[in-house]
Every structure is written in structure tokens, then in C-alpha cells.
Motif scaffolding. Structure first.
Motif: not given
Ligand code: 4NP
Length: 154
Positions: A79-86, A105-107, A110-113, A88-94
């Protein structure tokens, strides 16, 4: 881009704050993107954001008291084009939760800044008020980064 999902652990501190900050910045820039937030664990499902997160967002003029926590679902990865994790642990879970044919796309948010100098938004749940203020500051920088990215590609 049409939509973005923000993800943290409990969906009561960082990701509802992220949704609010991004909604605020995107609206100010005249950019229409649908946003939502979710958590990787279900302990707080159905609960409003942490009272401290509500207070800190209110100082910024953003009301997040009506948000309710939910867990990330398999459908979110389509459903979502991008999923932003807060963090690294959230990212690994995702990455672990993602269906094999996920399109999102999962990222890390803070890679946005990249100039901010921190890649993870620290969990403020067990800390003091300054932790919540820092979450707001970081997500504000990330939201500005996205607005810049979208403005550059317009
Ligand atoms: P959040 O913060 O992931 O930013 O929503 C937390 C909220 C709850 C818990 C941990 C982190 N918890 O363990 O219940």
C-alpha cells in the motif's frame, strides 16, 4: 509519490510524531502525500500516543492526540511507496516482516537529512523530556529533507 508509512517500535512516541511533522511540513510546501504510522510490536495497539509526545507536538502546533497505535501489516508493504524506520532495529524488523513481493522502498528516516549527522532517531520512551524534543528536532530536519528532495524533482 503518493504515500509514506512511518514505523517505530511501539507506535506511540516516534512514528506518530513523524507523521505529524511530515504532514505539517508537506502541507506548508503544498505537497499532497498521504501518511500513516505503525509499530513493529502490538503492546500499545489502539492506544493514543504517549502523553509526552502529545505535549511536545502541541508546542509545535501539531495535535497528535487522535492517533491510535497499530501494528505494521503485510498489506502495508504494497500500500505504501515508502516505509521509513526510526532506527536500525525497526529497519531490521521491517525487512524480516516484508512479504517476498513487497513493493515499498524501506529506509531509515534520517537518510532524508544526511547533514544532521545521526542516522537513528533514539527511542525516547524511557528517558526524559529532552528526548522527545530531540525526536521533534530530528524529524523536522528529515521532513525538510523530503520537501527539498520533492521540490528538486518537481
Ligand atoms: P516508540 O517508543 O517506538 O517511539 O513508540 C516506544 C514505545 C513503547 C515501548 C518502547 C518504545 N515499549 O516498550 O512499550
Amino acid at each position: 509519490m503518493k504515500n509514506i508509512l512511518f514505523v517505530c517500535l511501539g507506535n506511540i512516541c516516534r512514528s506518530p510524531t513523524a507523521k505529524a511533522m511530515f504532514d505539517y511540513r508537506l502541507k506548508a510546501a503544498g505537497i499532497e502525500i498521504l501518511t500513516d504510522s505503525a509499530g513493529t510490536i502490538g503492546y500499545h495497539t489502539g492506544s493514543p500516543p504517549d502523553a509526552r509526545a502529545i505535549d511536545h507536538a502541541r508546542v509545535f502546533g501539531v495535535d497528535i492526540s487522535q492517533e491510535r497505535a497499530r501494528v505494521v501489516t503485510a498489506a502495508d508493504f504494497h500500500r505504501f511507496e515508502r516505509i521509513y524506520a526510526m532506527d536500525q532495529s525497526n529497519l531490521d524488523d521491517l525487512v524480516r516482516m516484508a512479504p517476498i513481493d513487497a513493493t515499498a522502498e524501506i529506509d531509515l528516516v534520517m537518510n532524508l537529512a544526511p547533514d544532521y549527522g545521526l542516522l537513528e532517531v533514539p527511542d525516547p520512551y524511557y528517558g526524559g523530556s529532552d528526548g522527545f524534543q530531540r525526536v521533534l528536532d530530528m524529524l523536522d530536519a528529515a521532513a525538510e529533507g523530503l520537501v527539498r528532495e520533492l521540490a528538486a524533482n518537481r
